[in-house]
Design a protein around this motif. Structure first.
Motif, PDB file in Angstrom:
ATOM      1  N   ARG A 184     -11.982  -3.729   5.164  1.00 22.80           N
ATOM      2  CA  ARG A 184     -12.038  -2.889   6.363  1.00 22.80           C
ATOM      3  C   ARG A 184     -11.778  -1.426   5.998  1.00 22.80           C
ATOM      4  NH1 ARG A 184      -6.761  -1.608   8.063  1.00 22.80           N
ATOM      5  NH2 ARG A 184      -5.105  -2.952   7.202  1.00 22.80           N
ATOM      6  N   ARG A 185     -11.903  -0.592   6.987  1.00 24.04           N
ATOM      7  CA  ARG A 185     -11.576   0.817   6.807  1.00 24.04           C
ATOM      8  C   ARG A 185     -10.063   1.026   6.966  1.00 24.04           C
ATOM      9  NH1 ARG A 185     -15.815   4.248   6.584  1.00 24.04           N
ATOM     10  NH2 ARG A 185     -17.867   3.358   7.075  1.00 24.04           N
ATOM     11  N   GLY A 186      -9.525   2.007   6.256  1.00 22.09           N
ATOM     12  CA  GLY A 186      -8.121   2.366   6.394  1.00 22.09           C
ATOM     13  C   GLY A 186      -7.155   1.448   5.690  1.00 22.09           C
ATOM     14  N   ALA A 187      -7.654   0.572   4.830  1.00 15.83           N
ATOM     15  CA  ALA A 187      -6.770  -0.416   4.204  1.00 15.83           C
ATOM     16  C   ALA A 187      -5.762   0.223   3.251  1.00 15.83           C
ATOM     17  CB  ALA A 187      -7.597  -1.465   3.460  1.00 15.83           C
ATOM     18  N   VAL A 188      -6.178   1.250   2.501  1.00 14.69           N
ATOM     19  CA  VAL A 188      -5.259   1.869   1.535  1.00 14.69           C
ATOM     20  C   VAL A 188      -4.063   2.492   2.252  1.00 14.69           C
ATOM     21  CG1 VAL A 188      -4.991   3.749  -0.131  1.00 14.69           C
ATOM     22  CG2 VAL A 188      -6.975   2.229  -0.270  1.00 14.69           C
ATOM     23  N   ALA A 189      -4.327   3.183   3.355  1.00  9.79           N
ATOM     24  CA  ALA A 189      -3.231   3.802   4.111  1.00  9.79           C
ATOM     25  C   ALA A 189      -2.276   2.762   4.682  1.00  9.79           C
ATOM     26  CB  ALA A 189      -3.805   4.671   5.230  1.00  9.79           C
ATOM     27  N   ASP A 190      -2.756   1.546   4.948  1.00  8.76           N
ATOM     28  CA  ASP A 190      -1.926   0.471   5.509  1.00  8.76           C
ATOM     29  C   ASP A 190      -1.381  -0.461   4.447  1.00  8.76           C
ATOM     30  OD1 ASP A 190      -2.477   1.425   8.015  1.00  8.76           O
ATOM     31  OD2 ASP A 190      -4.052  -0.031   8.456  1.00  8.76           O
ATOM     32  N   LEU A 191      -1.429  -0.039   3.197  1.00  7.36           N
ATOM     33  CA  LEU A 191      -1.101  -0.938   2.102  1.00  7.36           C
ATOM     34  C   LEU A 191       0.319  -1.504   2.211  1.00  7.36           C
ATOM     35  CD1 LEU A 191      -2.261  -2.214  -0.402  1.00  7.36           C
ATOM     36  CD2 LEU A 191      -1.528  -0.220  -1.717  1.00  7.36           C
ATOM     37  N   GLY A 192       1.286  -0.675   2.608  1.00  5.84           N
ATOM     38  CA  GLY A 192       2.655  -1.156   2.735  1.00  5.84           C
ATOM     39  C   GLY A 192       2.765  -2.308   3.712  1.00  5.84           C
ATOM     40  N   GLY A 222      -7.255   9.426  -7.917  1.00  8.42           N
ATOM     41  CA  GLY A 222      -5.883   8.994  -8.137  1.00  8.42           C
ATOM     42  C   GLY A 222      -4.846   9.752  -7.344  1.00  8.42           C
ATOM     43  N   GLU A 223      -4.901  11.092  -7.384  1.00  7.40           N
ATOM     44  CA  GLU A 223      -3.911  11.909  -6.671  1.00  7.40           C
ATOM     45  C   GLU A 223      -4.022  11.706  -5.162  1.00  7.40           C
ATOM     46  OE1 GLU A 223      -1.492  13.539  -7.746  1.00  7.40           O
ATOM     47  OE2 GLU A 223      -1.846  13.914  -9.875  1.00  7.40           O
ATOM     48  N   LYS A 224      -5.247  11.635  -4.665  1.00  5.92           N
ATOM     49  CA  LYS A 224      -5.448  11.432  -3.230  1.00  5.92           C
ATOM     50  C   LYS A 224      -4.876  10.089  -2.788  1.00  5.92           C
ATOM     51  CE  LYS A 224      -9.054  10.994   0.306  1.00  5.92           C
ATOM     52  NZ  LYS A 224     -10.514  11.009   0.579  1.00  5.92           N
ATOM     53  N   ILE A 225      -5.125   9.060  -3.592  1.00  3.42           N
ATOM     54  CA  ILE A 225      -4.614   7.728  -3.265  1.00  3.42           C
ATOM     55  C   ILE A 225      -3.087   7.716  -3.302  1.00  3.42           C
ATOM     56  CG2 ILE A 225      -4.456   5.353  -4.101  1.00  3.42           C
ATOM     57  CD1 ILE A 225      -7.389   5.628  -5.000  1.00  3.42           C
ATOM     58  N   ALA A 226      -2.530   8.347  -4.327  1.00  4.76           N
ATOM     59  CA  ALA A 226      -1.069   8.384  -4.454  1.00  4.76           C
ATOM     60  C   ALA A 226      -0.427   9.042  -3.246  1.00  4.76           C
ATOM     61  CB  ALA A 226      -0.677   9.127  -5.732  1.00  4.76           C
ATOM     62  N   ASP A 227      -1.002  10.146  -2.770  1.00  5.55           N
ATOM     63  CA  ASP A 227      -0.466  10.824  -1.592  1.00  5.55           C
ATOM     64  C   ASP A 227      -0.596   9.959  -0.341  1.00  5.55           C
ATOM     65  OD1 ASP A 227       0.188  13.013  -3.114  1.00  5.55           O
ATOM     66  OD2 ASP A 227      -1.636  14.133  -2.629  1.00  5.55           O
ATOM     67  N   LEU A 228      -1.688   9.195  -0.273  1.00  9.00           N
ATOM     68  CA  LEU A 228      -1.966   8.393   0.916  1.00  9.00           C
ATOM     69  C   LEU A 228      -1.012   7.210   1.044  1.00  9.00           C
ATOM     70  CD1 LEU A 228      -4.068   8.430   3.225  1.00  9.00           C
ATOM     71  CD2 LEU A 228      -5.486   6.893   1.853  1.00  9.00           C
ATOM     72  N   ILE A 229      -0.598   6.644  -0.083  1.00  7.25           N
ATOM     73  CA  ILE A 229       0.231   5.439  -0.006  1.00  7.25           C
ATOM     74  C   ILE A 229       1.731   5.738   0.053  1.00  7.25           C
ATOM     75  CG2 ILE A 229      -1.487   4.062  -1.231  1.00  7.25           C
ATOM     76  CD1 ILE A 229       0.349   4.259  -3.698  1.00  7.25           C
ATOM     77  N   ARG A 230       2.151   6.950  -0.309  1.00 10.11           N
ATOM     78  CA  ARG A 230       3.593   7.239  -0.386  1.00 10.11           C
ATOM     79  C   ARG A 230       4.339   7.013   0.934  1.00 10.11           C
ATOM     80  NH1 ARG A 230       2.067  11.342  -4.447  1.00 10.11           N
ATOM     81  NH2 ARG A 230       2.910  10.595  -6.426  1.00 10.11           N
ATOM     82  N   PRO A 231       3.744   7.371   2.113  1.00 13.11           N
ATOM     83  CA  PRO A 231       4.478   7.133   3.361  1.00 13.11           C
ATOM     84  C   PRO A 231       4.805   5.663   3.612  1.00 13.11           C
ATOM     85  CG  PRO A 231       2.726   8.716   3.727  1.00 13.11           C
ATOM     86  CD  PRO A 231       2.508   8.155   2.352  1.00 13.11           C
ATOM     87  N   SER A 232       3.933   4.749   3.173  1.00 14.60           N
ATOM     88  CA  SER A 232       4.166   3.331   3.450  1.00 14.60           C
ATOM     89  C   SER A 232       4.750   2.593   2.250  1.00 14.60           C
ATOM     90  CB  SER A 232       2.853   2.643   3.865  1.00 14.60           C
ATOM     91  OG  SER A 232       1.918   2.639   2.809  1.00 14.60           O
ATOM     92  N   LEU A 233       4.728   3.224   1.070  1.00 13.86           N
ATOM     93  CA  LEU A 233       5.251   2.585  -0.138  1.00 13.86           C
ATOM     94  C   LEU A 233       6.180   3.552  -0.867  1.00 13.86           C
ATOM     95  CD1 LEU A 233       2.087   0.748  -1.544  1.00 13.86           C
ATOM     96  CD2 LEU A 233       4.133  -0.321  -0.588  1.00 13.86           C
ATOM     97  N   GLY A 234       7.252   3.922  -0.185  1.00 13.66           N
ATOM     98  CA  GLY A 234       8.178   4.904  -0.749  1.00 13.66           C
ATOM     99  C   GLY A 234       8.905   4.420  -1.980  1.00 13.66           C
TER     100      GLY A 234
END
Length: 358
Positions: A17-25, A48-60
């Protein structure tokens, strides 16, 4: 007591689906893979950098590792870094090279691996195989099947179209691989796993018969699920047989003799089409040719920058890439001059099909 069923390894969670990376946590928590986000996230160059920034809020609590090259050395280096502390899982986010490095490193550390695909280039996103380069040669390494497979259509949609289209060629090549498997059963008595064959064939049929294209979310979902099904088929039977035959032998041969020619999926589709011609299956040849043409994928050696002589050289070399595998190439055992003659006939057959379509 008779054996009434069998146990097979499959991912615990599949999400396309769409938005899965942001919802990874949330995905990892809901799937009971990692409640606290104590995971090692592996990303590659480019996004890589974009993905890392995107996941940090849900995977601190996650540690982010960068890798590139898709080599065995890179995978071993990552495996060493994973010793830093205890992790619930390794999460590989990116294209095939990044995911395969994460797969291998996770296996070496005995950790479950989550595959998060941002491209649909080949069926490695869910397979128990890691393709890694060592000494300039790509080899296949058996690994654990991912505990979860996630495909983010937002990233797929924003990626290079040619890169994603290549996955169609890899899926379509299943038809040729399955025909080679059946040939090996008839000639050598090699057992064929019916469940694995069904999974590989169902995905290929879904893609070849779908009227959509890469701009259509429905088609992207079908393609992603077909690639996942191919990976599951390999896990079911414990080998790459249901998705790799003479088609992939040709692909590996081209990679060895003429490195950098084209992508895995592009060459697999081209090899499958030629093998289907050698097999004399006119109905399937027409179906596969129409599908590859509709999605602007290679059908002739010239489409990937090879001359007929170069492609014939690769076909002659192909059986050496998988000495234990019996396919239409080993069955016919064509001499170089015979391969060149069949290749000329193949070009004529495709011209005839194109004229019929016109």
């Amino acid at each position: 007591m008779p054996l009434l069923a069998r146990s097979i390894l499959t991912p615990l969670h599949i999400d396309v689906r769409r938005g899965a990376v942001a919802d990874l946590g949330a995905i990892l928590s809901d799937g009971r893979i990692s409640a606290g986000g104590d995971v090692a996230v592996v990303v590659g160059p480019g996004l890589g950098e974009k993905i890392a920034d995107l996941i940090r809020p849900s995977l601190g609590s996650a540690d982010v590792f960068f890798t590139e090259g898709g080599t065995l050395d890179a995978a071993n280096d990552l495996g060493g870094k994973l010793r830093a502390r205890s992790y619930d899982a390794v999460v590989g986010i990116g294209g095939g090279r990044t995911v395969d490095v994460a797969k291998y490193a996770a296996m070496r550390r005995g950790l479950p691996m989550v595959s998060v695909a941002t491209a649909l280039a080949n069926d490695g996103i869910a397979s128990p195989v890691a393709s890694l380069i060592t000494d300039g040669i790509k080899g296949s390494y058996g690994v654990h099947i991912p505990i979860a497979v996630i495909v983010d259509l937002d990233f797929v949609d924003s990626g290079p179209e040619r890169h994603n289209r290549a996955g169609i060629g890899d899926v379509v090549s299943n038809f040729s691989a399955l025909a080679d498997w059946e040939l090996a059963r008839q000639v050598r008595g090699e057992p064929v796993d019916g469940l694995a064959a069904s999974l590989a064939r169902a995905g290929a049929e879904a893609v070849i018969n779908h009227p959509g294209d890469m701009t259509d979310d429905d088609f992207l979902t079908v393609l992603a699920e077909a690639l996942i099904s191919s990976g599951l088929a390999m896990a079911v039977c414990g080998s790459s047989r249901p998705a790799s035959g003479g088609c992939h032998e040709i692909m590996h041969a081209v990679d060895t003799l003429f490195p950098g020619t084209a992508s895995h999926g592009e060459l697999a589709g081209l090899g499958a089409l030629f093998c289907t011609f050698l097999r004399g299956d006119e109905r399937r040849l027409a179906q596969m040719s129409a599908c590859l043409a509709r999605h602007n994928l290679p059908r002739q050696p010239a489409d990937v920058g090879l001359t007929h002589d170069q492609f014939a050289e690769a076909v002659a070399f192909a059986p050496r890439t998988r000495p234990d595998r019996y396919t239409i190439l080993e069955h016919l055992d064509l001499a170089p001059a015979e391969i060149r003659g069949r290749l000329a006939d193949y070009a004529g057959a495709l011209d005839d099909l194109d004229n019929l379509d016109d």
